[in-house]
Design a protein around this motif. Structure first.
Motif, PDB file in Angstrom:
ATOM      1  N   ILE A  86       0.827  -1.204   0.000  1.00  0.00           N
ATOM      2  CA  ILE A  86       0.000   0.000   0.000  1.00  0.00           C
ATOM      3  C   ILE A  86       0.864   1.258   0.000  1.00  0.00           C
ATOM      4  N   ALA A  87       2.024   1.210   0.661  1.00  0.00           N
ATOM      5  CA  ALA A  87       2.876   2.391   0.799  1.00  0.00           C
ATOM      6  C   ALA A  87       3.595   2.755  -0.498  1.00  0.00           C
ATOM      7  N   VAL A 136       0.715   4.826   6.571  1.00  0.00           N
ATOM      8  CA  VAL A 136      -0.283   3.879   6.056  1.00  0.00           C
ATOM      9  C   VAL A 136      -1.039   3.240   7.215  1.00  0.00           C
ATOM     10  N   LEU A 137      -0.300   2.811   8.236  1.00  0.00           N
ATOM     11  CA  LEU A 137      -0.953   2.211   9.402  1.00  0.00           C
ATOM     12  C   LEU A 137      -1.843   3.222  10.116  1.00  0.00           C
ATOM     13  N   ASP A 138      -1.397   4.492  10.151  1.00  0.00           N
ATOM     14  CA  ASP A 138      -2.209   5.547  10.763  1.00  0.00           C
ATOM     15  C   ASP A 138      -3.512   5.753   9.981  1.00  0.00           C
ATOM     16  N   VAL A 139      -3.419   5.771   8.653  1.00  0.00           N
ATOM     17  CA  VAL A 139      -4.624   5.957   7.822  1.00  0.00           C
ATOM     18  C   VAL A 139      -5.554   4.752   7.969  1.00  0.00           C
ATOM     19  N   ARG A 156      -6.762  14.038   4.164  1.00  0.00           N
ATOM     20  CA  ARG A 156      -7.807  13.645   3.218  1.00  0.00           C
ATOM     21  C   ARG A 156      -7.200  13.032   1.958  1.00  0.00           C
ATOM     22  N   ALA A 157      -6.096  13.596   1.475  1.00  0.00           N
ATOM     23  CA  ALA A 157      -5.435  13.065   0.276  1.00  0.00           C
ATOM     24  C   ALA A 157      -4.882  11.665   0.545  1.00  0.00           C
ATOM     25  N   GLN A 158      -4.272  11.477   1.713  1.00  0.00           N
ATOM     26  CA  GLN A 158      -3.731  10.163   2.041  1.00  0.00           C
ATOM     27  C   GLN A 158      -4.838   9.125   2.185  1.00  0.00           C
ATOM     28  N   ARG A 159      -5.944   9.505   2.796  1.00  0.00           N
ATOM     29  CA  ARG A 159      -7.062   8.577   2.926  1.00  0.00           C
ATOM     30  C   ARG A 159      -7.615   8.198   1.562  1.00  0.00           C
ATOM     31  N   PHE A 160      -7.690   9.174   0.637  1.00  0.00           N
ATOM     32  CA  PHE A 160      -8.196   8.876  -0.701  1.00  0.00           C
ATOM     33  C   PHE A 160      -7.278   7.895  -1.419  1.00  0.00           C
ATOM     34  N   VAL A 161      -5.968   8.181  -1.392  1.00  0.00           N
ATOM     35  CA  VAL A 161      -5.015   7.326  -2.103  1.00  0.00           C
ATOM     36  C   VAL A 161      -5.019   5.917  -1.527  1.00  0.00           C
ATOM     37  N   ILE A 162      -5.024   5.811  -0.214  1.00  0.00           N
ATOM     38  CA  ILE A 162      -4.925   4.492   0.409  1.00  0.00           C
ATOM     39  C   ILE A 162      -6.255   3.747   0.362  1.00  0.00           C
ATOM     40  N   ASP A 210      -9.192   4.361  -1.297  1.00  0.00           N
ATOM     41  CA  ASP A 210      -9.938   4.239  -2.552  1.00  0.00           C
ATOM     42  C   ASP A 210      -9.125   3.657  -3.700  1.00  0.00           C
ATOM     43  N   SER A 211      -7.808   3.753  -3.624  1.00  0.00           N
ATOM     44  CA  SER A 211      -6.997   3.306  -4.742  1.00  0.00           C
ATOM     45  C   SER A 211      -6.176   2.061  -4.417  1.00  0.00           C
ATOM     46  N   ARG A 212      -5.386   2.134  -3.368  1.00  0.00           N
ATOM     47  CA  ARG A 212      -4.425   1.061  -3.111  1.00  0.00           C
ATOM     48  C   ARG A 212      -4.964  -0.083  -2.271  1.00  0.00           C
ATOM     49  N   LEU A 213      -5.829   0.191  -1.332  1.00  0.00           N
ATOM     50  CA  LEU A 213      -6.353  -0.870  -0.465  1.00  0.00           C
ATOM     51  C   LEU A 213      -7.146  -1.926  -1.245  1.00  0.00           C
ATOM     52  N   PRO A 214      -8.040  -1.547  -2.157  1.00  0.00           N
ATOM     53  CA  PRO A 214      -8.747  -2.586  -2.925  1.00  0.00           C
ATOM     54  C   PRO A 214      -7.798  -3.458  -3.741  1.00  0.00           C
ATOM     55  N   ARG A 215      -6.753  -2.858  -4.301  1.00  0.00           N
ATOM     56  CA  ARG A 215      -5.782  -3.624  -5.083  1.00  0.00           C
ATOM     57  C   ARG A 215      -5.036  -4.615  -4.201  1.00  0.00           C
ATOM     58  N   ALA A 216      -4.619  -4.175  -3.028  1.00  0.00           N
ATOM     59  CA  ALA A 216      -3.881  -5.046  -2.116  1.00  0.00           C
ATOM     60  C   ALA A 216      -4.773  -6.167  -1.570  1.00  0.00           C
ATOM     61  N   LEU A 217      -6.009  -5.841  -1.221  1.00  0.00           N
ATOM     62  CA  LEU A 217      -6.933  -6.869  -0.744  1.00  0.00           C
ATOM     63  C   LEU A 217      -7.232  -7.902  -1.821  1.00  0.00           C
TER      64      LEU A 217
END
Length: 110
Positions: free
Chosen positions: A40-41, A52-55, A62-68, A70-77
């Motif tokens: 994710i990082a 990442v762990l904080d988010v 807000r930008a970090q939450r969006f990137v992690i 909405d974008s990276r978390l679904p891909r990693a999962l």
């Protein structure tokens, strides 16, 4: 004389406590979580693993939450779920066919 392993009972279910197997599973789970956070990082917009762990815990900008989220978390999962499904498919194929060399792939049993 063999050492007796302690049994763990929960209700009607019981199992034998195997410390080496337990440590191995916990270690592999920690490694999976670490690689998950690292996946994710890393990207075009680099975010430190601590952030990442904080988010994931509910903080961050807000930008970090969006990137992690909405974008990276679904891909990693998706990567974790697909990897688990492929491993399970291989284990089921080998147990059904009683062949430790059998593998499920596009062309059939090899």
């Amino acid at each position: 004389m063999r050492a007796v392993r302690p049994a763990v009972r929960v209700g009607r279910a019981s199992t034998v406590l195997r410390p080496v197997a337990l440590v191995t599973v916990i270690g592999l789970a920690a490694l999976l979580f670490g690689l998950f956070a690292l996946d994710i990082a890393v990207g075009e917009f680099r975010i430190p693993v601590g952030r990442v762990l904080d988010v994931l815990g509910g903080g961050g900008t807000r930008a970090q939450r969006f990137v992690i989220m909405d974008s990276r978390l679904p891909r990693a999962l998706t990567a974790v779920v697909v990897g688990a499904a492929l491993g399970l498919a291989g284990a089921v194929t080998q147990s059904i066919l009683h062949n430790p060399l059998a593998s499920p792939d596009l062309l059939g049993i090899t």
